[in-house]
Scaffold this motif. Structure first.
Motif, mmCIF file in Angstrom:
data_model
loop_
_atom_site.group_PDB
_atom_site.id
_atom_site.type_symbol
_atom_site.label_atom_id
_atom_site.label_comp_id
_atom_site.label_asym_id
_atom_site.label_seq_id
_atom_site.Cartn_x
_atom_site.Cartn_y
_atom_site.Cartn_z
ATOM 1 N N ILE A 1 -22.386 -24.855 -54.897
ATOM 2 C CA ILE A 1 -21.147 -24.447 -55.582
ATOM 3 C C ILE A 1 -20.620 -25.592 -56.440
ATOM 4 C CG2 ILE A 1 -18.762 -23.711 -55.223
ATOM 5 C CD1 ILE A 1 -19.699 -22.348 -52.658
ATOM 6 N N SER A 2 -20.708 -26.825 -55.922
ATOM 7 C CA SER A 2 -20.245 -27.980 -56.703
ATOM 8 C C SER A 2 -21.040 -28.125 -57.993
ATOM 9 C CB SER A 2 -20.388 -29.273 -55.907
ATOM 10 O OG SER A 2 -19.894 -29.115 -54.625
ATOM 11 N N LEU A 3 -22.380 -28.072 -57.854
ATOM 12 C CA LEU A 3 -23.213 -28.304 -59.039
ATOM 13 C C LEU A 3 -23.011 -27.203 -60.078
ATOM 14 C CD1 LEU A 3 -26.559 -29.546 -57.501
ATOM 15 C CD2 LEU A 3 -24.858 -30.866 -58.741
ATOM 16 N N LEU A 4 -23.015 -25.960 -59.605
ATOM 17 C CA LEU A 4 -22.860 -24.849 -60.548
ATOM 18 C C LEU A 4 -21.490 -24.920 -61.218
ATOM 19 C CD1 LEU A 4 -24.383 -22.382 -61.557
ATOM 20 C CD2 LEU A 4 -23.258 -21.037 -59.819
ATOM 21 N N GLY A 5 -20.466 -25.183 -60.407
ATOM 22 C CA GLY A 5 -19.121 -25.299 -60.960
ATOM 23 C C GLY A 5 -19.035 -26.418 -61.981
ATOM 24 N N SER A 6 -19.690 -27.550 -61.690
ATOM 25 C CA SER A 6 -19.660 -28.675 -62.619
ATOM 26 C C SER A 6 -20.257 -28.283 -63.965
ATOM 27 C CB SER A 6 -20.450 -29.850 -62.054
ATOM 28 O OG SER A 6 -19.970 -30.170 -60.786
ATOM 29 N N ALA A 7 -21.365 -27.535 -63.910
ATOM 30 C CA ALA A 7 -21.974 -27.094 -65.168
ATOM 31 C C ALA A 7 -20.977 -26.274 -65.976
ATOM 32 C CB ALA A 7 -23.228 -26.271 -64.882
ATOM 33 N N TYR A 8 -20.255 -25.393 -65.289
ATOM 34 C CA TYR A 8 -19.273 -24.568 -65.997
ATOM 35 C C TYR A 8 -18.120 -25.415 -66.517
ATOM 36 C CZ TYR A 8 -21.336 -20.026 -65.238
ATOM 37 O OH TYR A 8 -22.163 -18.942 -65.309
ATOM 38 N N ILE A 9 -17.706 -26.418 -65.733
ATOM 39 C CA ILE A 9 -16.613 -27.289 -66.199
ATOM 40 C C ILE A 9 -17.029 -27.975 -67.499
ATOM 41 C CG2 ILE A 9 -15.366 -29.423 -65.692
ATOM 42 C CD1 ILE A 9 -15.248 -28.533 -62.796
ATOM 43 N N HIS A 10 -18.271 -28.471 -67.550
ATOM 44 C CA HIS A 10 -18.731 -29.142 -68.770
ATOM 45 C C HIS A 10 -18.732 -28.192 -69.966
ATOM 46 C CE1 HIS A 10 -20.082 -32.319 -66.031
ATOM 47 N NE2 HIS A 10 -20.089 -33.094 -67.089
ATOM 48 N N ILE A 11 -19.199 -26.978 -69.741
ATOM 49 C CA ILE A 11 -19.262 -26.034 -70.860
ATOM 50 C C ILE A 11 -17.858 -25.666 -71.331
ATOM 51 C CG2 ILE A 11 -19.892 -23.671 -71.469
ATOM 52 C CD1 ILE A 11 -22.387 -24.110 -69.772
ATOM 53 N N ALA B 1 -14.894 -34.494 -68.608
ATOM 54 C CA ALA B 1 -15.382 -33.335 -67.856
ATOM 55 C C ALA B 1 -16.144 -33.803 -66.627
ATOM 56 C CB ALA B 1 -16.288 -32.487 -68.751
ATOM 57 N N PHE B 2 -16.890 -34.902 -66.794
ATOM 58 C CA PHE B 2 -17.653 -35.430 -65.674
ATOM 59 C C PHE B 2 -16.709 -35.853 -64.544
ATOM 60 C CE2 PHE B 2 -19.947 -38.790 -63.432
ATOM 61 C CZ PHE B 2 -21.113 -38.107 -63.135
ATOM 62 N N ALA B 3 -15.610 -36.531 -64.941
ATOM 63 C CA ALA B 3 -14.639 -36.959 -63.933
ATOM 64 C C ALA B 3 -14.043 -35.763 -63.211
ATOM 65 C CB ALA B 3 -13.546 -37.795 -64.600
ATOM 66 N N PHE B 4 -13.679 -34.740 -63.984
ATOM 67 C CA PHE B 4 -13.112 -33.542 -63.363
ATOM 68 C C PHE B 4 -14.108 -32.879 -62.414
ATOM 69 C CE2 PHE B 4 -9.914 -33.443 -66.858
ATOM 70 C CZ PHE B 4 -8.809 -33.414 -66.032
ATOM 71 N N SER B 5 -15.401 -32.846 -62.832
ATOM 72 C CA SER B 5 -16.413 -32.244 -61.984
ATOM 73 C C SER B 5 -16.495 -32.973 -60.656
ATOM 74 C CB SER B 5 -17.794 -32.296 -62.640
ATOM 75 O OG SER B 5 -17.715 -31.856 -63.937
ATOM 76 N N PHE B 6 -16.355 -34.300 -60.736
ATOM 77 C CA PHE B 6 -16.445 -35.095 -59.520
ATOM 78 C C PHE B 6 -15.299 -34.744 -58.568
ATOM 79 C CE2 PHE B 6 -16.762 -38.965 -56.998
ATOM 80 C CZ PHE B 6 -18.132 -39.000 -56.840
ATOM 81 N N LEU B 7 -14.094 -34.653 -59.130
ATOM 82 C CA LEU B 7 -12.936 -34.258 -58.323
ATOM 83 C C LEU B 7 -13.153 -32.872 -57.727
ATOM 84 C CD1 LEU B 7 -9.909 -35.478 -60.464
ATOM 85 C CD2 LEU B 7 -10.824 -36.452 -58.354
ATOM 86 N N TYR B 8 -13.681 -31.974 -58.590
ATOM 87 C CA TYR B 8 -13.939 -30.602 -58.151
ATOM 88 C C TYR B 8 -14.916 -30.590 -56.979
ATOM 89 C CZ TYR B 8 -16.244 -26.054 -58.265
ATOM 90 O OH TYR B 8 -16.808 -24.871 -57.917
ATOM 91 N N ALA B 9 -15.988 -31.405 -57.085
ATOM 92 C CA ALA B 9 -16.989 -31.439 -56.023
ATOM 93 C C ALA B 9 -16.367 -31.938 -54.725
ATOM 94 C CB ALA B 9 -18.156 -32.333 -56.434
ATOM 95 N N LEU B 10 -15.525 -32.976 -54.840
ATOM 96 C CA LEU B 10 -14.850 -33.481 -53.639
ATOM 97 C C LEU B 10 -14.000 -32.384 -53.006
ATOM 98 C CD1 LEU B 10 -13.702 -37.085 -54.604
ATOM 99 C CD2 LEU B 10 -15.486 -36.387 -53.002
ATOM 100 N N ALA B 11 -13.280 -31.654 -53.860
ATOM 101 C CA ALA B 11 -12.428 -30.574 -53.365
ATOM 102 C C ALA B 11 -13.267 -29.511 -52.657
ATOM 103 C CB ALA B 11 -11.646 -29.953 -54.523
ATOM 104 N N VAL B 12 -14.416 -29.181 -53.257
ATOM 105 C CA VAL B 12 -15.271 -28.162 -52.658
ATOM 106 C C VAL B 12 -15.727 -28.605 -51.273
ATOM 107 C CG1 VAL B 12 -17.535 -27.066 -52.809
ATOM 108 C CG2 VAL B 12 -16.041 -27.106 -54.797
#
Lengths: 94, 295, 265
Positions: free
Chosen positions: A55-65, A79-90
């Motif tokens: 879920i983290s990886l897929l979500g990160s891809a969507y965050i970048h797009i 976007a990369f920073a946000f993805s990292f935060l998102y992954a931590l949250a997940v």
């Protein structure tokens, strides 16, 4: 066998090596602590840590797009920073 | 669920499948990722382009409209095929000579090569030599799928209904056949109405197969290429250019490897997300029904 | 409810009408097709079929298709059997994720992969061979085969395995002698589905072949675009691609509905 057609670049190679290392790390983690720590989180269905990684990886891809779509002028590192935060949250709440 | 035996050696049984699929899936996927960040003029000479292709793509009118057309198409055919499939499955005979006749004729369109399906409808819909086009014109309806976008859409949608509704029918039929006769007898004793039988006996039993049908139909319609390509070639104009058709146009027709690869990746991400959602929903429903002691 | 049979009857009519039209056209001469509109052939002719059976560029397409479909079915079923057994009986590290990953390949659009496939198979020297198309079709057929077989195998009670092991069967002997006969219908249905999806696919087969392994479906598209549109021959070729499917359905007619439900009802 000629591999020129695959057109490897340093960034994409790094990307795949990181993914590969993540998978290896997850496997080691699973062997050390089997079961995958299943729990029912925010999404209301049972997830193991493998699911959370996916879920983290897929979500990160969507965050970048989305970042590219909404803020085309700003750097993608945001976007990369946000993805990292998102992954931590997940990993914490899902 | 029955508790399965822990056995890490089972990996060796899976290994051949894993290697073969990985060969065909992982290497091409890596290549697509590599192409998507570079530009090329052929001869295996590549130039770094960063995320330019992705940025262009998410802002491109052409991609948006192809994507919307794709969603519209999938939506339309699901809205027609699923209810129609259920209706036909409910009214199919359960025993006697009608069963093999129904099953065999209904499975027939599924086994026709996709471009032949396209050819069949291309011929069938033509106003000069096709039964459908000729009859519609004779009835005074203005129908020409090579010029009128609406007629082209009509042809593609009805072709898909012709081609794939049987899949939904066969799945639902399999679900219905698994209902024991005792259920119906009990319902008759209770004096249940036809609607109540459908709602409380047949629909729950079909839930699982319906999900499979929904999943398969959605995915397959989302990647439809051959049939509309043969019938309309994506035209008239771009009115039936779905995602796959646009992708092949870009990659093969214009040989724009970079943009085509970027488009492949976004396309693949969409599929991956939808696939994950469906899969999770499906396996959770399966677990619920076993937890409640059913099936 | 007395007219309930009408619904499937009308549906079947709707299914058969376009196919009838194709057969009808294949039995006419090209002149008749273009000059008069008729519901049945006035001058019945088999010339269109004769063209296909005498011209090597036509009938070799059928042979090529048959060869790669057969190879694909054999590979898919034999590789998927042990894998499906592992998924249905054991739990191991990453099993659920592996299963999901296999399924995503069934769902991935071939158009995404068509781009690098040409280069991949050229670089290992398999371009334009039957085996290349067979392996490429494994991309979606192997996951499907595992999925269906796993469904059928989960329906076989575990006690059968346990009793056999207590009786002193080794695993391979148990698998071939006891387990495979138990899921024979499942294997038949799986083979049917692999046949079906390999037979109907065009995009990958066309990308991976040029001359020697060109499938019949690709030959047909060439004719549509190039020659002066000989509708009769085109229709005859279409009819001939429907026949193998019809034959195969006949063999699995009793299990087909269960198979479409992927063995899970």
């Amino acid at each position: 066998m000629n591999l020129n057609w695959m057109a490897w670049t340093v960034p994409t190679a790094t990307f795949f090596i990181v993914i590969f290392c993540l998978l290896v790390a997850m496997t080691v983690w699973e062997i050390r602590r089997p079961g995958g720590a299943p729990r029912v989180g925010l999404l209301r269905f049972e997830t193991t840590r493998g699911d959370r990684l996916f879920i983290s990886l897929l979500g990160s891809a969507y965050i970048h797009i989305l970042w590219l779509a909404l803020f085309p002028a700003l750097s993608l590192w945001w976007a990369f920073a946000f993805s990292f935060l998102y992954a931590l949250a997940v990993f914490r709440w899902v | 669920m029955i508790a399965k035996q822990q056995n890490q050696k089972a990996w060796f049984m899976v290994l051949p499948v894993f290697l073969l699929v990985a060969f065909s899936a992982v290497i091409p996927l890596m290549t697509v990722v590599n192409y998507s960040v570079q530009d090329t003029f052929g001869n295996n000479q590549f130039f770094w382009a960063g995320v330019d292709w992705f940025r262009n793509l998410v802002h491109s009118e052409r991609f948006h409209s192809a994507f919307l057309r794709q969603l519209l198409f999938s939506g339309i055919i699901l809205a027609i095929e699923i209810p129609l499939g259920i209706l036909i499955a409910l009214s199919m005979p359960r025993r006697g000579w009608g069963v093999p006749v129904c099953l065999i004729t209904m499975a027939l369109p599924l086994l026709i090569p996709w471009n032949v399906v396209g050819t069949i409808w291309q011929i069938f819909g033509r106003v000069d030599i096709g039964l459908l086009g000729y009859s519609l014109t004779a009835l005074g309806i203005d129908y020409n799928y090579t010029q009128d976008p609406l007629a082209a859409w009509f042809t593609v949608v009805i072709m898909d209904i012709w081609h794939w509704t049987s899949l939904v029918v066969l799945l639902c039929y399999a679900g219905l056949c698994s209902i024991p006769d005792a259920y119906y007898q009990a319902a008759r004793i209770d004096g249940a109405s036809r609607l109540a039988i459908f709602r409380y006996i047949q629909l729950p039993k079909m839930q699982r197969v319906l999900l499979i049908a929904f999943l398969l139909r959605f995915m397959d319609s989302f990647m439809i290429y051959t049939e509309p390509f043969v019938i309309t070639g994506g035209g008239p104009g771009n009115s039936t250019t779905f995602l796959s058709i646009d992708l092949v146009k870009l990659a093969v027709g214009q040989f724009d490897l970079g943009p085509a690869a970027a488009m492949s990746l976004i396309y693949f991400l969409v599929i991956l997300l939808l696939c994950y959602v469906f899969y999770t929903v499906m396996s959770n429903i399966g677990m619920e029904s076993t937890n409640h002691g059913g099936s | 409810m007395r007219f309930k049979w009408l619904i499937p009857a009308i549906y079947i009519l709707f299914l058969l009408l376009p196919i009838y039209w194709l057969v009808n056209m294949s039995l006419k001469t090209n002149d008749e097709i273009l000059s008069v509109f008729s519901l049945w052939p006035h001058n019945l002719t088999l010339d269109n079929y004769r063209v296909i059976f005498t011209d090597a560029s036509w009938y070799s397409g059928y042979i090529n298709s048959m060869i790669y479909v057969t190879i694909n079915v054999i590979i898919s079923v034999s590789f998927a059997l042990p894998a499906a057994y592992a998924f249905s009986r054991y739990s191991f590290v990453g099993d659920k994720h592996l299963f999901f990953w296999l399924l995503t390949n069934r769902m991935a659009p071939p158009a995404v992969f068509a781009l690098p496939f040409f280069q991949l198979y050229s670089s290992i020297g398999l371009f334009d061979t039957h085996i290349a198309v067979a392996i490429a079709h494994c991309l979606f057929n192997l996951p499907l085969a595992v999925w269906i077989l796993e469904g059928f195998m989960s329906g076989v009670p575990k006690e059968i395995d346990e009793t056999a092991f207590i009786d002193g069967y080794s695993w391979p002997r148990f698998f071939v002698r006891i387990f495979i006969p138990n899921i024979a219908s499942g294997i038949g249905v799986t083979a049917f589905f692999c046949f079906m999806f390999s037979w109907v696919e065009l995009l990958l087969a066309r990308t991976l072949t040029a001359v020697n392994a060109k499938p019949i479906s690709a030959i047909m598209t060439r004719t549509v675009s190039a020659s002066g549109l000989d509708w009769g021959v085109l229709a005859a070729a279409g009819v001939l691609t429907i026949l193998p499917g019809t034959l195969v359905i006949w063999f699995v007619r009793n299990h087909i509905a269960k198979g479409f439900a992927l063995g899970r009802v």
